[in-house]
Design a protein around this motif. Sequence first.
Motif, short mmCIF file in Angstrom:
data_model
loop_
_atom_site.label_atom_id
_atom_site.label_comp_id
_atom_site.label_asym_id
_atom_site.label_seq_id
_atom_site.Cartn_x
_atom_site.Cartn_y
_atom_site.Cartn_z
N GLN A 137 -9.64 3.14 12.53
CA GLN A 137 -10.34 1.90 12.86
C GLN A 137 -10.47 1.00 11.64
N TYR A 138 -10.17 1.53 10.46
CA TYR A 138 -10.46 0.81 9.22
C TYR A 138 -9.22 0.11 8.64
N HIS A 139 -9.40 -0.45 7.44
CA HIS A 139 -8.37 -1.28 6.81
C HIS A 139 -7.92 -0.68 5.48
N PRO A 140 -7.02 0.29 5.51
CA PRO A 140 -6.59 0.90 4.25
C PRO A 140 -5.80 -0.05 3.36
N GLU A 141 -5.27 -1.14 3.93
CA GLU A 141 -4.43 -2.08 3.18
C GLU A 141 -5.22 -3.06 2.34
N MET A 142 -6.53 -3.18 2.58
CA MET A 142 -7.34 -4.19 1.89
C MET A 142 -7.64 -3.78 0.44
N GLU A 143 -7.45 -4.73 -0.47
CA GLU A 143 -7.80 -4.56 -1.88
C GLU A 143 -9.26 -4.98 -2.10
N MET A 171 0.83 -1.21 0.00
CA MET A 171 0.00 0.00 0.00
C MET A 171 0.86 1.25 0.00
N ILE A 172 1.84 1.33 0.92
CA ILE A 172 2.66 2.53 1.03
C ILE A 172 3.54 2.71 -0.20
N ARG A 173 4.00 1.63 -0.78
CA ARG A 173 4.86 1.75 -1.97
C ARG A 173 4.12 2.31 -3.18
N LYS A 174 2.79 2.31 -3.13
CA LYS A 174 2.03 2.96 -4.21
C LYS A 174 2.29 4.46 -4.23
N LEU A 224 -13.62 9.95 3.13
CA LEU A 224 -12.76 9.00 2.45
C LEU A 224 -13.38 7.60 2.56
N PRO A 225 -13.65 6.93 1.43
CA PRO A 225 -14.18 5.56 1.50
C PRO A 225 -13.07 4.57 1.84
N LEU A 226 -13.32 3.73 2.87
CA LEU A 226 -12.37 2.72 3.29
C LEU A 226 -13.12 1.44 3.65
N TYR A 227 -12.40 0.32 3.69
CA TYR A 227 -13.02 -0.94 4.08
C TYR A 227 -12.95 -1.12 5.59
N ALA A 228 -14.02 -1.69 6.14
CA ALA A 228 -14.13 -1.91 7.58
C ALA A 228 -14.42 -3.37 7.87
N ALA A 254 -5.40 7.60 -1.54
CA ALA A 254 -5.56 8.79 -0.71
C ALA A 254 -5.18 8.52 0.73
N MET A 255 -5.56 7.34 1.26
CA MET A 255 -5.22 7.04 2.65
C MET A 255 -3.74 6.72 2.78
N ALA A 256 -3.16 6.06 1.79
CA ALA A 256 -1.72 5.78 1.82
C ALA A 256 -0.93 7.08 1.85
N GLU A 257 -1.36 8.06 1.10
CA GLU A 257 -0.68 9.36 1.10
C GLU A 257 -0.79 10.05 2.46
N ARG A 258 -1.94 9.96 3.09
CA ARG A 258 -2.10 10.54 4.43
C ARG A 258 -1.14 9.87 5.42
N ILE A 259 -1.05 8.54 5.34
CA ILE A 259 -0.17 7.81 6.26
C ILE A 259 1.29 8.18 6.00
N ALA A 260 1.67 8.24 4.72
CA ALA A 260 3.05 8.57 4.38
C ALA A 260 3.42 9.97 4.84
N LEU A 261 2.54 10.93 4.64
CA LEU A 261 2.82 12.29 5.10
C LEU A 261 2.98 12.33 6.61
N PHE A 262 2.15 11.58 7.31
CA PHE A 262 2.28 11.52 8.77
C PHE A 262 3.64 10.96 9.17
N LEU A 263 4.03 9.85 8.56
CA LEU A 263 5.31 9.23 8.92
C LEU A 263 6.49 10.14 8.57
N GLU A 264 6.31 10.97 7.57
CA GLU A 264 7.35 11.95 7.19
C GLU A 264 7.30 13.20 8.07
N ARG A 265 6.34 13.20 9.00
CA ARG A 265 6.13 14.34 9.91
C ARG A 265 5.74 15.59 9.14
#
Length: 228
Positions: free
Chosen positions: A173-179, A29-32, A132-136, A214-225
């Motif tokens: 609470q959701y699963h951004p990694e799910m295809e 997911m993050i490598r996308k 943001l639509p995500l799987y739960a 979109a969620m992967a980008e949010r996570i990456a930006l967070f990890l990059e501070r």
Amino acid sequence: MRIAVLMTNTDESDFSARWPKDGEKFPAMIRKVRPDWRFEVYSVKDGVFPADLAGLDGVLITGSPHSVNSGAAWVTRLFELIHEIYAAGLPMFGACFGHQAIAKALGGDVGPNPAGWVFGLVEKRFADGSVLPLYASHSEQVTELPEGAEVVAAGPDCNVAGFVIGGEIMTTQYHPEMEPAFIAALVEHLAEELPQEVTERARASLVNEADMIAMAERIALFLERKSA
């Protein structure tokens, strides 16, 4: 960036064996959005933990069908590690079980969802008004926040769909990694175990897809501070 993935998924069923493990799903997911990042996977549910935190730039904690309230030895050790990561000031992201484990470890609480299962595609509504639509896939959720936590998102029958603590912690609470193919197969796999209305609602929701990028980008930006 060098990221530790703490894999908590205890599902060792034949169904699970037909799909990539979470230790593969989260890096994929993050490598996308960050193709050059490096990942080190630790199967904490099997008692495999990082020897130390040196050299890490961030931590991801995955989802799991296991309950954070189980009292299992590996869960207790994970709580201790969460404290260590937080004290070290490393950015830490948690999804589903990871979200709940961070809350529980830092003084919050987790309990059954009064409305039962939340399953399928849902809309995660952020405090800034974006959606943001995500799987739960959960029947437990955070019922009490840890000290200093701020709710940043809500969803169907879930008032704490995500929280942050300063710039150190971000959760969902959701699963951004799910295809899409995986969640569709999971719905059918669990159809005989879950109430019929839960399965039917989940099936109907899958006419649309989650926005993984979109969620992967949010996570990456967070990890990059940076701003997420």
